[in-house]
Design a protein around this motif. Structure first.
Motif, mmCIF file in Angstrom:
data_model
loop_
_atom_site.group_PDB
_atom_site.id
_atom_site.type_symbol
_atom_site.label_atom_id
_atom_site.label_comp_id
_atom_site.label_asym_id
_atom_site.label_seq_id
_atom_site.Cartn_x
_atom_site.Cartn_y
_atom_site.Cartn_z
ATOM 1 N N THR A 119 80.169 51.590 -3.679
ATOM 2 C CA THR A 119 79.407 50.254 -3.472
ATOM 3 C C THR A 119 79.157 49.670 -4.887
ATOM 4 O OG1 THR A 119 78.730 51.576 -1.441
ATOM 5 C CG2 THR A 119 77.402 49.479 -2.291
ATOM 6 N N ILE A 120 79.616 48.407 -4.868
ATOM 7 C CA ILE A 120 79.136 47.476 -5.930
ATOM 8 C C ILE A 120 78.651 46.166 -5.234
ATOM 9 C CG2 ILE A 120 80.228 46.066 -8.025
ATOM 10 C CD1 ILE A 120 82.656 48.445 -7.889
ATOM 11 N N ASP A 121 77.539 46.016 -5.819
ATOM 12 C CA ASP A 121 76.908 44.519 -5.522
ATOM 13 C C ASP A 121 76.713 44.557 -4.122
ATOM 14 O OD1 ASP A 121 75.930 44.631 -7.996
ATOM 15 O OD2 ASP A 121 77.653 42.955 -8.665
ATOM 16 N N GLY A 122 76.618 45.616 -2.995
ATOM 17 C CA GLY A 122 76.797 45.450 -1.627
ATOM 18 C C GLY A 122 77.891 45.562 -1.134
ATOM 19 N N HIS A 123 79.424 45.833 -1.625
ATOM 20 C CA HIS A 123 80.521 45.869 -1.188
ATOM 21 C C HIS A 123 80.760 47.259 -1.137
ATOM 22 C CE1 HIS A 123 80.713 41.466 -0.935
ATOM 23 N NE2 HIS A 123 80.304 41.365 -2.192
ATOM 24 N N THR A 124 81.079 47.730 0.029
ATOM 25 C CA THR A 124 81.659 49.192 -0.291
ATOM 26 C C THR A 124 83.075 49.257 0.384
ATOM 27 O OG1 THR A 124 79.600 49.786 0.777
ATOM 28 C CG2 THR A 124 81.179 51.420 1.136
ATOM 29 N N PHE A 125 83.716 50.236 -0.378
ATOM 30 C CA PHE A 125 85.348 50.480 -0.113
ATOM 31 C C PHE A 125 85.509 51.769 -0.616
ATOM 32 C CE2 PHE A 125 86.599 50.273 -4.613
ATOM 33 C CZ PHE A 125 85.326 49.427 -5.274
ATOM 34 N N ILE A 126 86.925 52.183 -0.042
ATOM 35 C CA ILE A 126 87.496 53.542 -0.772
ATOM 36 C C ILE A 126 88.438 53.093 -1.466
ATOM 37 C CG2 ILE A 126 88.695 55.289 0.050
ATOM 38 C CD1 ILE A 126 86.896 55.345 2.675
ATOM 39 N N PRO A 127 88.451 53.621 -2.809
ATOM 40 C CA PRO A 127 89.192 53.202 -3.926
ATOM 41 C C PRO A 127 90.860 54.212 -3.778
ATOM 42 C CG PRO A 127 87.675 54.662 -4.846
ATOM 43 C CD PRO A 127 87.227 54.418 -3.535
ATOM 44 N N ARG A 129 76.627 44.452 -11.160
ATOM 45 C CA ARG A 129 77.295 45.835 -11.538
ATOM 46 C C ARG A 129 76.176 46.668 -10.752
ATOM 47 N NH1 ARG A 129 80.795 45.018 -16.525
ATOM 48 N NH2 ARG A 129 81.225 42.771 -16.629
ATOM 49 N N ASN A 130 75.566 46.491 -9.901
ATOM 50 C CA ASN A 130 74.937 47.802 -9.139
ATOM 51 C C ASN A 130 76.167 48.678 -8.549
ATOM 52 O OD1 ASN A 130 72.243 46.601 -9.956
ATOM 53 N ND2 ASN A 130 72.575 45.280 -8.130
ATOM 54 N N PHE A 131 76.158 49.758 -9.015
ATOM 55 C CA PHE A 131 77.120 50.777 -8.891
ATOM 56 C C PHE A 131 76.700 51.920 -8.409
ATOM 57 C CE2 PHE A 131 79.834 54.128 -10.135
ATOM 58 C CZ PHE A 131 81.127 54.145 -9.764
ATOM 59 N N THR A 132 77.114 52.517 -7.156
ATOM 60 C CA THR A 132 77.132 53.753 -6.242
ATOM 61 C C THR A 132 78.220 54.263 -5.930
ATOM 62 O OG1 THR A 132 76.480 52.965 -4.368
ATOM 63 C CG2 THR A 132 74.434 53.237 -6.085
ATOM 64 N N GLN A 133 78.199 55.806 -5.893
ATOM 65 C CA GLN A 133 79.458 56.472 -5.234
ATOM 66 C C GLN A 133 78.906 57.582 -4.590
ATOM 67 O OE1 GLN A 133 81.626 57.066 -9.080
ATOM 68 N NE2 GLN A 133 81.731 59.357 -8.443
ATOM 69 N N LYS A 134 79.699 57.742 -3.423
ATOM 70 C CA LYS A 134 79.117 58.969 -2.691
ATOM 71 C C LYS A 134 80.540 59.707 -1.776
ATOM 72 C CE LYS A 134 78.020 56.655 1.620
ATOM 73 N NZ LYS A 134 76.918 56.578 2.670
ATOM 74 N N TYR A 135 80.248 60.834 -1.544
ATOM 75 C CA TYR A 135 81.485 61.323 -0.625
ATOM 76 C C TYR A 135 81.145 61.059 0.850
ATOM 77 C CZ TYR A 135 83.520 63.280 -4.653
ATOM 78 O OH TYR A 135 84.043 63.304 -6.021
ATOM 79 N N ASN A 136 82.049 60.574 1.633
ATOM 80 C CA ASN A 136 81.980 60.590 3.061
ATOM 81 C C ASN A 136 82.198 61.670 3.646
ATOM 82 O OD1 ASN A 136 84.803 60.495 3.357
ATOM 83 N ND2 ASN A 136 84.967 58.135 3.552
ATOM 84 N N ALA A 137 82.061 61.652 5.011
ATOM 85 C CA ALA A 137 82.443 62.939 5.849
ATOM 86 C C ALA A 137 83.849 63.303 5.667
ATOM 87 C CB ALA A 137 82.161 62.564 7.096
ATOM 88 N N ARG A 138 84.710 62.716 5.259
ATOM 89 C CA ARG A 138 86.159 63.070 5.061
ATOM 90 C C ARG A 138 86.475 63.211 3.700
ATOM 91 N NH1 ARG A 138 90.018 58.919 8.109
ATOM 92 N NH2 ARG A 138 88.493 57.319 7.243
ATOM 93 N N GLN A 139 85.372 63.535 2.950
ATOM 94 C CA GLN A 139 85.459 63.817 1.433
ATOM 95 C C GLN A 139 86.296 62.782 0.661
ATOM 96 O OE1 GLN A 139 83.655 66.590 0.192
ATOM 97 N NE2 GLN A 139 82.915 66.178 1.921
#
Ligand SMILES: [Zn+2]
Length: 71
Positions: free
Chosen positions: A40-48, A25-35
């Motif tokens: 990112t959860i446990d090394g898997h990144t996706f756009i929800p 449950r290592n959890f981070t979130q950020k905004y990319n260049a397209r807002q």
């Protein structure tokens, strides 16, 4: 952000963890260049996207799935 149509909780994305999820449950979130929010959860990144939410995200508060809408 997304809102649960069943109990009106606002998702802060940590809601999507199932009780049965066994990862770290290592959890981070950020905004990319397209807002767009990138999660990112446990090394898997996706756009929800809304489609993703309605296929995978369980509401932590009421346990419903397939119930998300834009907030
Ligand atoms: Zn709910």
């Amino acid at each position: 952000m997304y809102k649960c149509n069943n109990c009106n909780s606002i998702d802060k994305f940590e809601l999507m963890f199932s009780e049965k999820y066994n990862g770290n449950r290592n959890f981070t979130q950020k905004y990319n260049a397209r807002q767009q929010i990138e999660i990112t959860i446990d090394g898997h990144t996706f756009i929800p996207t809304l489609d993703f939410m309605n296929e995978h995200a369980v509401c932590k508060y009421c346990g419903q799935i397939y119930i998300w809408d834009y907030e």
